[in-house]
Scaffold this motif. Structure first.
Motif, mmCIF file in Angstrom:
data_model
loop_
_atom_site.group_PDB
_atom_site.id
_atom_site.type_symbol
_atom_site.label_atom_id
_atom_site.label_comp_id
_atom_site.label_asym_id
_atom_site.label_seq_id
_atom_site.Cartn_x
_atom_site.Cartn_y
_atom_site.Cartn_z
ATOM 1 N N SER A 84 0.859 -1.184 0.000
ATOM 2 C CA SER A 84 0.000 0.000 0.000
ATOM 3 C C SER A 84 0.893 1.231 0.000
ATOM 4 C CB SER A 84 -0.940 0.007 1.206
ATOM 5 O OG SER A 84 -0.240 -0.193 2.412
ATOM 6 N N THR A 139 -11.373 -3.783 -9.163
ATOM 7 C CA THR A 139 -11.030 -2.366 -9.072
ATOM 8 C C THR A 139 -12.008 -1.563 -9.920
ATOM 9 O OG1 THR A 139 -9.284 -0.718 -9.349
ATOM 10 C CG2 THR A 139 -9.362 -2.483 -10.971
ATOM 11 N N ALA A 150 -5.023 -2.358 -10.688
ATOM 12 C CA ALA A 150 -5.010 -0.985 -10.173
ATOM 13 C C ALA A 150 -5.356 -0.033 -11.310
ATOM 14 C CB ALA A 150 -3.650 -0.633 -9.570
ATOM 15 N N ASP A 190 1.369 -7.688 -6.057
ATOM 16 C CA ASP A 190 0.533 -6.517 -5.853
ATOM 17 C C ASP A 190 1.174 -5.335 -6.573
ATOM 18 O OD1 ASP A 190 -1.593 -5.054 -5.027
ATOM 19 O OD2 ASP A 190 -1.092 -5.028 -2.895
ATOM 20 N N LYS A 226 0.661 -0.906 -7.365
ATOM 21 C CA LYS A 226 -0.022 0.353 -7.044
ATOM 22 C C LYS A 226 0.557 1.479 -7.899
ATOM 23 C CE LYS A 226 -2.729 -0.980 -3.586
ATOM 24 N NZ LYS A 226 -2.532 -2.416 -3.756
#
Length: 477
Positions: free
Chosen positions: A206, A365, A410, A450, A452
Motif C-alpha cells: 500500500s 477495481t 489498479a 501486488d 499500485k
C-alpha cells in the motif's frame, strides 16, 4: 606442640610474636577478629603478628571408642542403621515423586483431550457455518439461515450521502489532472530501482505520499521510502497479512486469523476480530471514514474509522475473496469464491446487482468514470471489464487477454490506465475515449503479487512474493 587455645595438636600451627605461644591458625584468627588481643599476654594482636610454623603433618590418633573390636562393631552397626534409614527415606521420596509424576501426566493427557475436543468442535462449527447459505430476504431451503441486512448508523449514512453527492456531481466533466502521465510516458516505463525488503512471502503493498507498506505471511511489515530507496521502519502485526491499506496516518492490515489491525504513527491503536475465518480483503470508503473488511466466513464488516469501532455486518451466501468501494461510495462490491461479483448498497447492506465471472474472484477495481469496474479470477489470464449500467452477458464490455495469470489490478485516477500484476510481469492496459479502443502501452517482466500507482501515475510500485519491491518510472529522453 599443643594449641594454647584448644589444647590439641594444631593442624596449621602459628606462633604469636608477642607472647611466643602456639595456636591453631583458624582458632587464633577468629579470636583476633573478635577481640584483637593476644589470649596469653593480653597485648593488642593483629594477623600480621602471627607467624606460620612449618612442621610435618600431624596424623590424629583414633578416638578411644575405636580402639577395641566391640567399639568398632558398635560403630559399624550405627553406620549401617543410618544407611538403611537413608535408603528407606529415598525409596519413600521416589514413590511420592512417581505418584506426582503420574498425576501430572494424567492431568496433561486430560488437558490435551479437552483441547482436541474443543478444536474439533470449533472446526465443525466453522465447517457448518461455511455450508450455511445466508440471505437478506429469507430462507430458501432447509440449510438456509435468514439474516436481515444490517444498516449503517445515521451519522455514517449522512457521510455516505454527502460523499456521493459531492463526487458524482463533478465526475462526468472532470478533466485529466495537469501533469498526469501520458501514454508515451507509460510506454517508456522501466524498472528504476529494486530493493529486497525484510518481508519474506510478501502478499500486499500500500502506498501513501512517497512511502510504501509491504506486508507478508510471517506477520512482518516494512515501511519503505520510495524516494530514498530504503526501509525506514518495521512493524510487527504478528499474524499472516492478507491485505493492507494506507490512508493518511493510518496503516490498516487484515490477517489470515480474522483480525483487522489499525496502526498509527508506528503503534497499534485498534484491533478487531469480527471474522470467524481469515479476513481476505480490505477497502476504504471515499469519505475516508468507513473501512470495510471481508472474510471467508461469508460476511463483510464496516468499521467507523473516526471512533475505531464496528459499525455493521452483512452476510452473503459465499466466501468472499476480493472487495472495492465504488468511487462515489454508495456501492460496495465483493468477489466470491463461487465466481460471482455482488454489489451491495453501502447504507443498507442490501444487494443491488450481481455479475458472474465464472471462477473464484482474485481482484476487483473500479474506474473513476463511475460505471466501469475490472475483475479477474484466480488462475485466469484475462481481465474482464464490466458496465454497471447493463445486466447479464451484455455487462461484459471487454475481456482483455493479458497472456499470463493476473493477481492484482489498479486503475489510475484519470480513468485511462489499468495496471495488472502477476507472476510473469506487469502490464498497463490503456482505454482511449476518442477511439473507444484498448491498447497495451507497457509490458515489463517484473513479477508482482501486488501493484499500485504513484502520484500523477508517474510511477508503478510493485512487490513480488520474495519481498522485492520494484519502482517503474518513465525513462528520461
Amino acid at each position: 606442640m599443643l594449641c594454647s587455645l584448644s589444647g590439641e595438636a594444631p593442624q596449621e600451627p602459628v606462633v604469636s610474636k608477642l607472647s611466643g605461644a602456639v595456636f591453631e591458625k583458624r582458632l587464633i584468627e577468629k579470636y583476633v577478629e573478635e577481640n584483637g588481643k593476644d589470649p596469653v599476654s593480653g597485648d593488642d594482636l593483629t594477623l600480621d603478628d602471627l607467624l606460620p610454623i612449618k612442621s610435618s603433618r600431624i596424623v590424629r590418633p583414633r578416638p578411644p571408642t575405636l580402639t577395641s573390636i566391640p567399639a568398632l562393631l558398635s560403630t559399624f552397626q550405627n553406620e549401617w542403621d543410618a544407611l538403611a534409614l537413608e535408603t528407606y527415606n529415598l525409596r519413600e521420596q521416589l514413590a511420592r515423586t512417581r505418584e506426582e509424576l503420574a498425576t501430572a501426566l494424567y492431568q496433561h493427557d486430560a488437558a490435551v483431550r479437552v483441547v482436541a475436543r474443543l478444536t474439533k468442535e470449533r472446526d465443525e462449527a466453522r465447517d457448518a457455518l461455511s455450508r450455511v447459505s445466508v440471505s437478506a430476504g429469507g430462507a430458501n431451503n432447509g440449510d438456509a439461515m435468514a439474516v436481515d441486512a444490517e444498516a449503517l448508523p445515521e451519522e455514517l449514512v449522512a457521510k455516505v450521502d454527502e460523499t456521493q453527492a459531492k463526487l458524482s456531481k463533478s465526475r462526468k466533466k472532470r478533466p485529466i489532472p495537469e501533469g498526469w502521465a501520458t501514454a508515451e510516458d507509460i510506454a517508456s516505463f522501466a524498472v528504476e530501482t529494486t530493493n529486497s525488503l525484510p518481508v519474506p512471502q510478501a502478499t500486499t503493498i500500500s502506498v501513501e505520499e512517497g512511502y510504501a507498506a509491504v506486508g507478508g505471511l510471517q506477520g512482518d511489515v516494512a515501511i519503505y521510502s520510495i524516494e530514498s530507496d530504503n526501509v525506514e521502519r518495521s512493524l510487527q502485526v504478528n499474524e499472516p497479512v492478507t491485505d493492507s491499506i494506507w490512508d493518511g496516518s493510518k496503516v490498516i492490515f487484515s490477517t489470515s486469523k480474522g483480525s483487522v489491525k489499525v496502526f498509527e504513527n508506528g503503534s497499534e491503536v485498534a484491533s478487531f476480530s469480527e471474522h470467524a475465518g481469515p479476513a481476505t480483503g480490505l477497502a476504504i470508503h471515499p469519505s475516508k471514514e468507513i473501512l470495510a473488511s471481508i472474510g471467508s466466513d461469508k460476511s463483510f464488516v464496516f468499521y467507523d474509522l473516526a471512533n475505531l469501532q464496528r459499525a455493521t455486518r452483512v452476510y452473503t451466501n459465499s466466501a468472499l475473496t476480493a472487495c472495492a468501494f465504488h468511487p462515489d461510495g454508495h456501492l460496495f462490491a465483493v468477489g466470491t469464491n463461487s465466481g460471482d461479483i455482488k454489489l451491495f448498497m453501502t447504507k443498507t447492506g442490501e444487494e443491488a446487482a450481481s455479475f458472474s465471472l465464472g471462477a473464484p474472484v482474485q481482484a476487483i477495481t473500479f474506474s473513476e468514470n463511475g460505471f466501469w469496474f475490472a475483475a479477474t479470477a484466480k488462475g485466469q489470464t484475462t481481465v474482464t471489464i464490466f458496465d454497471l449500467r447493463k445486466e447479464g452477458e451484455a455487462a461484459q464490455v471487454k475481456v482483455l487477454d493479458i497472456g499470463s495469470a493476473v493477481q492484482s489490478l489498479a486503475w489510475d485516477y484519470s480513468q485511462q490506465f489499468l495496471a495488472t500484476g502477476g507472476p510473469s510481469g506487469v502490464t498497463v492496459q490503456q482505454y482511449s475515449k476518442s477511439s473507444k479502443s484498448w491498447s497495451e502501452p507497457l509490458r515489463v517482466a517484473a513479477s508482482a503479487v501486488d501493484v499500485k500507482w504513484g502520484a500523477n501515475a508517474s510511477k508503478l510500485i510493485t512487490v513480488n512474493g520474495d519481498g522485492v519491491a520494484s519502482i517503474l518510472v518513465a525513462k528520461e529522453s
